[in-house]
Motif scaffolding. Structure first.
Motif, PDB file in Angstrom:
ATOM      1  N   ARG A 103       0.854  -1.190   0.000  1.00 16.78           N
ATOM      2  CA  ARG A 103       0.000   0.000   0.000  1.00 16.78           C
ATOM      3  C   ARG A 103       0.886   1.235   0.000  1.00 16.78           C
ATOM      4  NH1 ARG A 103      -5.014  -1.354   0.351  1.00 16.78           N
ATOM      5  NH2 ARG A 103      -5.693  -3.155   1.525  1.00 16.78           N
ATOM      6  N   HIS A 104       0.465   2.222  -0.777  1.00 11.15           N
ATOM      7  CA  HIS A 104       1.212   3.474  -0.829  1.00 11.15           C
ATOM      8  C   HIS A 104       0.783   4.347   0.343  1.00 11.15           C
ATOM      9  CE1 HIS A 104       3.531   6.630  -2.736  1.00 11.15           C
ATOM     10  NE2 HIS A 104       2.556   7.461  -2.385  1.00 11.15           N
ATOM     11  N   ASP A 105       1.736   4.784   1.125  1.00 11.86           N
ATOM     12  CA  ASP A 105       1.467   5.661   2.264  1.00 11.86           C
ATOM     13  C   ASP A 105       1.561   7.109   1.790  1.00 11.86           C
ATOM     14  OD1 ASP A 105       1.523   7.219   4.586  1.00 11.86           O
ATOM     15  OD2 ASP A 105       2.615   5.706   5.719  1.00 11.86           O
ATOM     16  N   GLY A 106       0.426   7.786   1.774  1.00  7.78           N
ATOM     17  CA  GLY A 106       0.381   9.164   1.297  1.00  7.78           C
ATOM     18  C   GLY A 106       1.155  10.133   2.170  1.00  7.78           C
ATOM     19  N   LEU A 107       1.405   9.771   3.437  1.00  4.25           N
ATOM     20  CA  LEU A 107       2.109  10.680   4.344  1.00  4.25           C
ATOM     21  C   LEU A 107       3.603  10.741   4.067  1.00  4.25           C
ATOM     22  CD1 LEU A 107       0.291   9.812   7.698  1.00  4.25           C
ATOM     23  CD2 LEU A 107      -0.086  11.769   6.190  1.00  4.25           C
ATOM     24  N   ASP A 108       4.233   9.588   3.933  1.00  4.79           N
ATOM     25  CA  ASP A 108       5.681   9.593   3.708  1.00  4.79           C
ATOM     26  C   ASP A 108       6.075   9.179   2.291  1.00  4.79           C
ATOM     27  OD1 ASP A 108       5.420   6.830   3.686  1.00  4.79           O
ATOM     28  OD2 ASP A 108       6.459   6.512   5.586  1.00  4.79           O
ATOM     29  N   GLY A 109       5.080   8.842   1.444  1.00  4.34           N
ATOM     30  CA  GLY A 109       5.369   8.494   0.053  1.00  4.34           C
ATOM     31  C   GLY A 109       5.981   7.118  -0.141  1.00  4.34           C
ATOM     32  N   GLN A 110       6.044   6.329   0.928  1.00  4.47           N
ATOM     33  CA  GLN A 110       6.661   5.008   0.846  1.00  4.47           C
ATOM     34  C   GLN A 110       5.603   3.928   0.623  1.00  4.47           C
ATOM     35  OE1 GLN A 110      10.118   4.417   1.166  1.00  4.47           O
ATOM     36  NE2 GLN A 110      10.140   6.639   0.934  1.00  4.47           N
ATOM     37  N   GLU A 111       6.054   2.828   0.002  1.00  2.00           N
ATOM     38  CA  GLU A 111       5.196   1.650  -0.109  1.00  2.00           C
ATOM     39  C   GLU A 111       5.453   0.767   1.102  1.00  2.00           C
ATOM     40  OE1 GLU A 111       4.210   0.723  -4.672  1.00  2.00           O
ATOM     41  OE2 GLU A 111       6.156  -0.001  -3.977  1.00  2.00           O
ATOM     42  N   LYS A 112       4.349   0.292   1.693  1.00  2.00           N
ATOM     43  CA  LYS A 112       4.466  -0.554   2.878  1.00  2.00           C
ATOM     44  C   LYS A 112       3.796  -1.894   2.595  1.00  2.00           C
ATOM     45  CE  LYS A 112       5.251   3.071   5.913  1.00  2.00           C
ATOM     46  NZ  LYS A 112       5.086   4.280   6.133  1.00  2.00           N
ATOM     47  N   PRO A 113       4.455  -2.998   2.962  1.00  2.00           N
ATOM     48  CA  PRO A 113       3.844  -4.317   2.724  1.00  2.00           C
ATOM     49  C   PRO A 113       2.492  -4.417   3.421  1.00  2.00           C
ATOM     50  CG  PRO A 113       6.117  -4.536   3.459  1.00  2.00           C
ATOM     51  CD  PRO A 113       5.741  -3.101   3.637  1.00  2.00           C
ATOM     52  N   SER A 114       1.577  -5.142   2.796  1.00  2.00           N
ATOM     53  CA  SER A 114       0.243  -5.321   3.357  1.00  2.00           C
ATOM     54  C   SER A 114      -0.050  -6.804   3.599  1.00  2.00           C
ATOM     55  CB  SER A 114      -0.802  -4.718   2.414  1.00  2.00           C
ATOM     56  OG  SER A 114      -2.090  -4.893   2.923  1.00  2.00           O
ATOM     57  N   PHE A 115       0.004  -7.605   2.533  1.00  2.68           N
ATOM     58  CA  PHE A 115      -0.251  -9.036   2.675  1.00  2.68           C
ATOM     59  C   PHE A 115       0.480  -9.801   1.588  1.00  2.68           C
ATOM     60  CE2 PHE A 115      -3.624  -7.617  -0.172  1.00  2.68           C
ATOM     61  CZ  PHE A 115      -3.631  -8.583  -1.154  1.00  2.68           C
ATOM     62  N   ARG A 116       0.561 -11.118   1.770  1.00  4.62           N
ATOM     63  CA  ARG A 116       1.200 -11.996   0.784  1.00  4.62           C
ATOM     64  C   ARG A 116       0.298 -13.201   0.551  1.00  4.62           C
ATOM     65  NH1 ARG A 116       6.216 -14.242   3.160  1.00  4.62           N
ATOM     66  NH2 ARG A 116       4.827 -15.843   3.928  1.00  4.62           N
ATOM     67  N   LEU A 117       0.152 -13.581  -0.719  1.00  2.47           N
ATOM     68  CA  LEU A 117      -0.532 -14.815  -1.092  1.00  2.47           C
ATOM     69  C   LEU A 117       0.525 -15.788  -1.598  1.00  2.47           C
ATOM     70  CD1 LEU A 117      -3.576 -13.384  -3.099  1.00  2.47           C
ATOM     71  CD2 LEU A 117      -3.486 -14.014  -0.677  1.00  2.47           C
ATOM     72  N   ASP A 118       0.558 -16.980  -1.017  1.00  2.62           N
ATOM     73  CA  ASP A 118       1.495 -18.016  -1.443  1.00  2.62           C
ATOM     74  C   ASP A 118       0.709 -19.151  -2.086  1.00  2.62           C
ATOM     75  OD1 ASP A 118       4.030 -16.966  -0.508  1.00  2.62           O
ATOM     76  OD2 ASP A 118       3.220 -17.276   1.508  1.00  2.62           O
ATOM     77  N   TYR A 119       1.134 -19.560  -3.281  1.00  3.36           N
ATOM     78  CA  TYR A 119       0.452 -20.589  -4.066  1.00  3.36           C
ATOM     79  C   TYR A 119       1.267 -21.874  -4.037  1.00  3.36           C
ATOM     80  CZ  TYR A 119      -2.191 -16.636  -5.844  1.00  3.36           C
ATOM     81  OH  TYR A 119      -2.994 -15.529  -5.943  1.00  3.36           O
ATOM     82  N   ALA A 120       0.587 -22.997  -3.840  1.00  4.60           N
ATOM     83  CA  ALA A 120       1.229 -24.319  -3.866  1.00  4.60           C
ATOM     84  C   ALA A 120       0.400 -25.216  -4.786  1.00  4.60           C
ATOM     85  CB  ALA A 120       1.304 -24.907  -2.470  1.00  4.60           C
ATOM     86  N   TYR A 121       1.072 -26.049  -5.562  1.00  7.62           N
ATOM     87  CA  TYR A 121       0.421 -26.893  -6.558  1.00  7.62           C
ATOM     88  C   TYR A 121       0.727 -28.363  -6.300  1.00  7.62           C
ATOM     89  CZ  TYR A 121       0.216 -22.392  -8.918  1.00  7.62           C
ATOM     90  OH  TYR A 121      -0.020 -21.078  -9.212  1.00  7.62           O
ATOM     91  N   ASP A 122      -0.249 -29.228  -6.574  1.00  4.45           N
ATOM     92  CA  ASP A 122      -0.013 -30.664  -6.569  1.00  4.45           C
ATOM     93  C   ASP A 122      -0.869 -31.280  -7.666  1.00  4.45           C
ATOM     94  OD1 ASP A 122      -2.637 -31.071  -5.560  1.00  4.45           O
ATOM     95  OD2 ASP A 122      -1.926 -31.141  -3.494  1.00  4.45           O
ATOM     96  N   GLU A 123      -0.868 -32.609  -7.751  1.00  2.82           N
ATOM     97  CA  GLU A 123      -1.572 -33.263  -8.860  1.00  2.82           C
ATOM     98  C   GLU A 123      -3.096 -33.108  -8.787  1.00  2.82           C
ATOM     99  OE1 GLU A 123      -0.305 -35.678  -5.590  1.00  2.82           O
ATOM    100  OE2 GLU A 123       0.980 -34.865  -7.118  1.00  2.82           O
ATOM    101  N   GLN A 124      -3.657 -32.824  -7.607  1.00  2.00           N
ATOM    102  CA  GLN A 124      -5.109 -32.645  -7.490  1.00  2.00           C
ATOM    103  C   GLN A 124      -5.579 -31.213  -7.733  1.00  2.00           C
ATOM    104  OE1 GLN A 124      -3.753 -34.557  -4.634  1.00  2.00           O
ATOM    105  NE2 GLN A 124      -4.206 -36.396  -5.783  1.00  2.00           N
ATOM    106  N   GLY A 125      -4.698 -30.236  -7.531  1.00  3.77           N
ATOM    107  CA  GLY A 125      -5.115 -28.838  -7.672  1.00  3.77           C
ATOM    108  C   GLY A 125      -4.083 -27.894  -7.109  1.00  3.77           C
ATOM    109  N   TYR A 126      -4.563 -26.875  -6.416  1.00  2.00           N
ATOM    110  CA  TYR A 126      -3.649 -25.906  -5.818  1.00  2.00           C
ATOM    111  C   TYR A 126      -4.283 -25.286  -4.587  1.00  2.00           C
ATOM    112  CZ  TYR A 126      -6.322 -22.168  -8.156  1.00  2.00           C
ATOM    113  OH  TYR A 126      -7.309 -21.319  -8.584  1.00  2.00           O
TER     114      TYR A 126
END
Length: 160
Positions: free
Chosen positions: A72-95
């Motif tokens: 997310r862009h912080d309008g106060l200091d102009g810096q980008e700050k991490p918000s969340f992460r999505l991690d994907y994993a795959y196998d033979e049945q799906g993900y």
């Protein structure tokens, strides 16, 4: 299961977003070797663009989406700050997709607090199971399960 999230899927999503003339946002992507590496989202403030979000994508050796990190862009200091992460994993049945939130105090992502599994059960059908973190059980607990039936050309009800 045939459904996987590839670099082409992410690139297609960017192209669809970019062509939406009714969107209140503008998009720009850093593309390298046909892979979207970063997607930047801007607010349209009466013709003045301001940074809103950016997403950093990584892929595995097979070109499948491995992670998506939102900033997310912080309008106060102009810096980008991490918000969340999505991690994907795959196998033979799906993900599966796990979501981890940024912990500003520890300056790292916390353990995943939610997870969604997509498992191919039969042609054009996917079983979806959602999990949420239980403080009481100290583990991810199933919260819902449902089936999604995809479109198939044989099921058209009208034709020209």
């Amino acid at each position: 299961m045939e459904t996987i999230i590839t670099a082409a899927t992410v690139l297609s999503m960017f192209m669809n977003l970019s062509n939406d003339v009714n969107s209140p946002y503008y998009y720009n992507a850093d593309v390298e070797n046909n892979q979207v590496k970063t997607l930047h989202v801007y607010n349209d403030n009466d013709g003045l663009l301001s940074a809103r979000l950016s997403y950093l994508y990584t892929y595995d050796e097979e070109g499948r989406l491995k992670s998506k990190v939102a900033y997310r862009h912080d309008g106060l200091d102009g810096q980008e700050k991490p918000s969340f992460r999505l991690d994907y994993a795959y196998d033979e049945q799906g993900y599966s997709v796990e979501r981890s939130e940024w912990n500003a105090e520890k300056r790292c992502f916390d353990k995943a607090r939610s997870k969604t599994e997509y498992v191919g059960t039969m042609e054009n059908m996917v079983a979806v199971t959602n999990y949420e973190w239980s403080e009481e059980q100290e583990t991810l607990m199933e919260t819902e399960r449902f089936l999604v039936w995809g479109n198939h050309d044989d099921f058209l009800l009208a034709s020209k």
